[in-house]
Design a protein around this motif. Structure first.
Motif, PDB file in Angstrom:
ATOM      1  N   THR A  25      73.956  29.130  -4.859  1.00  0.00           N
ATOM      2  CA  THR A  25      72.298  28.393  -5.164  1.00  0.00           C
ATOM      3  C   THR A  25      71.925  29.257  -6.133  1.00  0.00           C
ATOM      4  O   THR A  25      71.691  30.855  -4.747  1.00  0.00           O
ATOM      5  CB  THR A  25      72.126  27.954  -4.053  1.00  0.00           C
ATOM      6  N   GLN A  30      65.144  33.015  -9.168  1.00  0.00           N
ATOM      7  CA  GLN A  30      65.691  32.229 -10.132  1.00  0.00           C
ATOM      8  C   GLN A  30      64.992  30.189 -10.567  1.00  0.00           C
ATOM      9  O   GLN A  30      65.443  30.211 -11.638  1.00  0.00           O
ATOM     10  CB  GLN A  30      67.514  32.176  -9.952  1.00  0.00           C
ATOM     11  N   GLY A  52      66.748  42.768  -2.988  1.00  0.00           N
ATOM     12  CA  GLY A  52      67.666  42.071  -3.783  1.00  0.00           C
ATOM     13  C   GLY A  52      67.391  39.795  -3.843  1.00  0.00           C
ATOM     14  O   GLY A  52      68.488  39.860  -2.823  1.00  0.00           O
ATOM     15  N   SER A  53      67.006  40.079  -4.916  1.00  0.00           N
ATOM     16  CA  SER A  53      66.618  38.946  -3.923  1.00  0.00           C
ATOM     17  C   SER A  53      67.158  37.899  -5.859  1.00  0.00           C
ATOM     18  O   SER A  53      66.371  36.854  -6.117  1.00  0.00           O
ATOM     19  CB  SER A  53      65.031  38.410  -3.759  1.00  0.00           C
ATOM     20  N   GLY A  54      67.565  38.919  -6.446  1.00  0.00           N
ATOM     21  CA  GLY A  54      68.425  38.591  -7.477  1.00  0.00           C
ATOM     22  C   GLY A  54      67.192  38.671  -8.762  1.00  0.00           C
ATOM     23  O   GLY A  54      67.740  37.447  -9.975  1.00  0.00           O
ATOM     24  N   LYS A  55      66.479  39.635  -9.113  1.00  0.00           N
ATOM     25  CA  LYS A  55      65.469  39.369 -10.506  1.00  0.00           C
ATOM     26  C   LYS A  55      66.220  39.519 -11.396  1.00  0.00           C
ATOM     27  O   LYS A  55      65.934  39.306 -12.363  1.00  0.00           O
ATOM     28  CB  LYS A  55      64.451  40.407  -9.740  1.00  0.00           C
ATOM     29  N   THR A  56      67.783  40.532 -10.913  1.00  0.00           N
ATOM     30  CA  THR A  56      67.899  41.050 -12.247  1.00  0.00           C
ATOM     31  C   THR A  56      68.917  39.886 -13.764  1.00  0.00           C
ATOM     32  O   THR A  56      68.820  39.212 -14.437  1.00  0.00           O
ATOM     33  CB  THR A  56      69.662  41.786 -12.286  1.00  0.00           C
ATOM     34  N   GLY A 536      65.834  49.139  -7.132  1.00  0.00           N
ATOM     35  CA  GLY A 536      66.315  48.167  -7.848  1.00  0.00           C
ATOM     36  C   GLY A 536      68.210  48.693  -7.750  1.00  0.00           C
ATOM     37  O   GLY A 536      68.660  47.674  -8.060  1.00  0.00           O
ATOM     38  N   ASP A 538      72.124  48.885  -6.455  1.00  0.00           N
ATOM     39  CA  ASP A 538      72.441  47.569  -5.477  1.00  0.00           C
ATOM     40  C   ASP A 538      73.734  47.908  -5.074  1.00  0.00           C
ATOM     41  O   ASP A 538      74.563  48.084  -5.824  1.00  0.00           O
ATOM     42  CB  ASP A 538      72.144  46.423  -6.348  1.00  0.00           C
ATOM     43  N   ARG A 563      66.648  48.264   0.155  1.00  0.00           N
ATOM     44  CA  ARG A 563      68.724  49.031   0.074  1.00  0.00           C
ATOM     45  C   ARG A 563      69.526  48.506   0.355  1.00  0.00           C
ATOM     46  O   ARG A 563      70.822  47.935   0.190  1.00  0.00           O
ATOM     47  CB  ARG A 563      68.688  50.390  -0.812  1.00  0.00           C
ATOM     48  N   ARG A 566      70.027  42.996   1.316  1.00  0.00           N
ATOM     49  CA  ARG A 566      70.191  42.818   0.285  1.00  0.00           C
ATOM     50  C   ARG A 566      71.195  41.371   0.629  1.00  0.00           C
ATOM     51  O   ARG A 566      72.469  41.064   0.671  1.00  0.00           O
ATOM     52  CB  ARG A 566      70.948  43.483  -0.962  1.00  0.00           C
TER      53      ARG A 566
END
Ligand SMILES: Nc1ncnc2c1ncn2[C@@H]1O[C@H](COP(=O)(O)OP(=O)(O)OP(=O)(O)O)[C@@H](O)[C@H]1O
Length: 782
Positions: A25, A30, A52-56, A536, A538, A563, A566
């Motif tokens: 999901t 996102q 660690g919430s998937g911003k990349t 950042g 990971d 760090r 995550r």
């Protein structure tokens, strides 16, 4: 296919890639940003969400999708060139082993280097006590190694650093090409040039490691997608510490997406610009590839608040200035009815959004200056606008999708720095901080992250750190404020038998990569780092973060602690606080505790409670640390004096033909020799004592290994401390192991096994004894 991803506007190929990566999901950030950034309006995004919430991927997916669409269009326009590109890329593919993740494991660690990880170099490089270097200062960086590109590429296959380099000679590979494409090393690839491939996306990050990580992340998504090779955007990372010439070669391939640190990016951009200005022609100079922004469609600034701070803003400001100029040029073209590329999309992301005071002051001042000349300037130059009126902004941003807004002044400041971010969607999943002077906004830490603190004197911190790391072995990051302390602590931990490495911005890039690699490969490894790794980064399964020094702000605390824990995993953060750090600690604690419960992902308020140690075990660790400290100090001094001697007398041998010893006083020499021998003997004794101590298991005095049940109270205490998650709720404030199973370790498991087998033996003996007793009684009765 995962249905949750279907409604976000992601193309089929990338959805397949997401499916292959197993991301079931989309995360909240996102979900909230992708529809707007991928939609027909291609909105710019300002996003703030927890670590660690998937911003990349929140910015990575639109960047890749738009670059892919652009290449697809180009291929349709230029079918001939695109087929040439296909052939060339296919060859490259076979040499790279695309889709083959086994390449990732190419080792960059030389075995003989394990004992020397460049700590001495660190000291020589910088003797300064306070680091205060959060990130990479690229200025004047020339520490490029011939093999760094190779190492980078080995670590991050697919990121374009290796394909033109022979891994043995580090010379450009002369491909037996059947295609006509013969790229000279420092000239723009003519096939790409005619294909009109220009820079499509520029992504900036504060540190080299982070830039490389982002490039790898995007490449990983591409490698998992069925996008045909001729339409697959190329991703390169351009960071300091690596040969600029080689980076020029990468740029000569006209990559679609460039990820880099502002220092090196601006160096190349600037050089490219001067070629154009001086020679009036940039053809053939790969540096001009970066200064040509005529096709730039996506501009990303990761860790935006950090990038606006001292040390970065100079280069950032220059790059932003170039983009503003380009936007102005496009605006003029538009006015003249000329065709222009799709509008620039800007992505500004971080887990904390606050602009530094000095920059905000500058913006305010600038605002006052510009309002006087407002009208005429506005009509002349669209992108030199003054500070936007917050109310006006509220209406221009539409309000429809801006469910959670940034404070108006903060939003206005951001948009003043990035005026080309037109009508951005602002998704702020953060909490406005009550106590911060900076009007900061930060995202509440993940609910799977457990926070503890420990008050201790500064000169005892090494004991408590060693206690924690010995008691709870696991992949741990230790954050520290001084470079000297990093190398000293690494030596100390090693003396205690802990696998430890260091990493900081003054370290040679090659060494940084090696140590990072060792850390990611060893589950029990400790990495002692400066704040260069606080944002950042990971790394999978980091179990613990220890703040050896209390950070100066809650933002730094959150980034460091983030760090671990995550992507939904559990993690543990321990903050060591000396008396001098109490004030900074109070600020962090008050801010964290004031986080409203509804803003955390679990709906529970953040707790930061005291870490409880077993006093008798700390005593045993202290015995070891006292010895390890002395050994580490001796080693440190030896390295320093070696370095100093070499610095001072390095040329003496050459000057005096190596006859310097003859000038020395014989008696003095004897005295020095005697002292050296004494020292060596003492060191040997210390080492022997320490290695004996290191072999003993660490157990509270009250608990006997031979008769564990002899003191049931102590045993119960031990179990309560270390197996609390089996008996109490995870959030019990005084337990060490509230991070669930994260802190359970091998040693404790071993002790538990030993104890249960001893218990069994004891029970057997008791049974036997009772049998005998019964027999004897029966006989007696008879
Ligand atoms: N939808 C998803 N489902 C599961 N895992 C995901 C998802 N999106 C990203 N991830 C993974 O989560 C991890 C953290 O992602 P990422 O590094 O982008 O976090 P971040 O928000 O940028 O953190 P930070 O603020 O610390 O930079 C990565 O390993 C990434 O692969």
């Amino acid at each position: 296919m995962f249905a949750d991803w279907d409604s976000l506007g992601i193309c089929e190929e990338l959805r397949a890639a997401i499916n292959n990566l197993g991301f079931k999901t989309p995360t909240e950030i996102q979900q909230r940003t992708l529809p707007a950034s991928l939609g027909s309006h291609r909105r710019s995004i300002v996003g703030c969400a927890e670590t660690g919430s998937g911003k990349t991927l929140a910015f990575g997916i639109p960047v890749i999708q738009h670059a892919y669409m652009y290449l697809k269009q180009q291929a349709l326009r230029n079918p001939k060139q695109s087929s040439e590109v296909t052939l060339e890329n296919e060859e490259q593919l076979t040499s790279e082993g695309d889709h083959d993740d086994s390449n990732t494991d190419v080792s960059i660690v030389d075995e003989e280097d394990v004992s020397n990880d460049g700590m001495l170099q660190d000291d020589n490089e910088s003797d300064s006590n306070e680091v205060h270097e959060e990130d990479d200062n690229e200025q004047g960086d020339s520490s490029s190694d011939a093999d760094i590109d190779f190492q980078l590429a080995s670590r991050f296959p697919g990121v374009m650093t290796i394909e033109e380099l022979d891994p043995i000679t580090f010379e450009p590979i002369k491909k037996k090409s059947t295609t006509k494409s013969k790229t000279k090393t420092t000239e723009i690839d003519p096939s790409n040039k005619t294909n009109n491939l220009k820079l499509h996306s520029l992504i900036l990050a504060p540190t080299r490691e982070l830039a490389i990580q982002i490039a790898r992340h995007l490449q990983n998504l591409l490698n998992n997608s069925p996008i045909p090779i001729q339409n697959r955007p190329r991703v390169v990372s351009i960071v300091g510490g690596i040969s600029e010439l080689k980076q020029q070669r990468l740029l000569s391939k006209c990559p679609s997406i460039v990820v880099g640190t502002p220092g090196r990016i601006w160096d190349i951009m600037q050089a490219g610009l001067s070629t154009v200005t001086i020679l009036g022609d940039s053809e053939g100079d790969p540096r001009s590839f970066l200064s040509d922004l005529t096709n730039l469609e996506c501009f990303v600034v990761d860790e935006t608040d950090r990038m606006m701070q001292k040390g970065h803003f100079k280069e950032m400001g220059q790059i932003i200035g170039r983009i503003k100029l380009e936007m102005h040029r496009r605006w003029e073209d538009q006015q003249a009815g000329k065709p222009t590329p799709p509008k620039l999309q800007t992505f500004l992301f971080s887990a904390t959004l606050s602009l530094p005071q000095d920059l905000r002051r500058l913006i305010r001042k600038n605002h006052v200056d510009t309002t006087t000349k407002k009208k005429q300037k506005k009509s002349k130059n669209k992108y030199k606008q003054d500070k936007p009126d917050p109310d006006e902004l509220n209406t221009t941003t539409g309000g429809l999708l801006d469910e959670i807004k940034l404070p108006a002044h903060l939003r206005a400041d951001f948009l003043h720095v990035f005026p080309f971010a037109e009508q951005p969607l602002i998704v702020n999943l953060s909490t406005p901080t009550a106590s911060s002077e900076d009007d900061a906004s930060f995202s509440a830490p993940p609910s799977t992250l457990f926070h503890r603190f420990l008050f201790c004197p500064e000169n005892e911190k090494d004991v408590h750190l060693a206690y924690f790391l010995l008691r709870f072995p696991g992949r741990s990051l230790v954050f520290i404020n001084t470079i000297r302390a990093i190398s000293f602590l690494v030596s100390l931990l090693r003396e205690l038998g802990i696998t430890a490495f260091g990493l900081h911005a003054k370290m040679e890039q090659r060494q940084r990569l090696k140590n990072m690699d060792r850390f990611t490969k060893d589950e029990k490894c400790v990495l002692v780092v400066s704040d260069v790794l606080s944002r950042g980064i990971d790394v999978e399964n980091v179990q613990h973060v220890v703040h050896y020094h209390t950070p100066q702000s809650v933002e730094i605390y959150l980034h460091r602690a983030g760090r671990t824990a995550r992507a939904g995993k559990e993690g543990f953060s321990l903050l060591l606080v000396s008396p001098a750090e109490r004030r900074a600690f109070s600020n962090i604690r008050n801010t964290l505790l004031s986080t409203p419960a509804h803003s955390t992902s679990s709906g529970l308020s953040v707790s930061l409670s005291q870490f409880v140690e077993e006093v008798s075990v700390v005593g045993q660790v202290r015995d070891r640390v006292v010895r390890a400290r002395q050994l580490a100090l001796d080693e440190h001094q030896r390295q320093k004096s070696d370095g100093r001697f070499e610095k001072k007398f390095g040329d003496t041998e050459n000057q005096f033909g190596g006859d310097e010893s003859g000038l020395r006083d014989e008696e003095e020499e004897l005295r020095v020799d005697r002292e050296e021998t004494k020292k060596r003997r003492r060191q040997h004794e210390l080492k022997t004592e320490l290695s004996k101590l290191n072999q003993k298991p660490l157990l509270p005095h009250e608990v006997s290994l031979r008769f564990p049940t002899s003191n049931p109270h102590a045993l119960q205490q031990l179990l309560r401390t270390h197996y609390s998650h089996l008996t109490t709720t995870p959030s019990a404030p005084t337990t060490v192991t509230s991070a669930g199973g994260a802190l359970e370790n091998e040693q404790i498991k071993k002790e538990k096994r030993q104890r249960s087998s001893q218990d069994e033996a004891k029970a057997k003996a008791k049974k036997k004894h009772k049998k005998k007793e019964n027999k004897w009684r029966k006989r007696k009765d008879k």
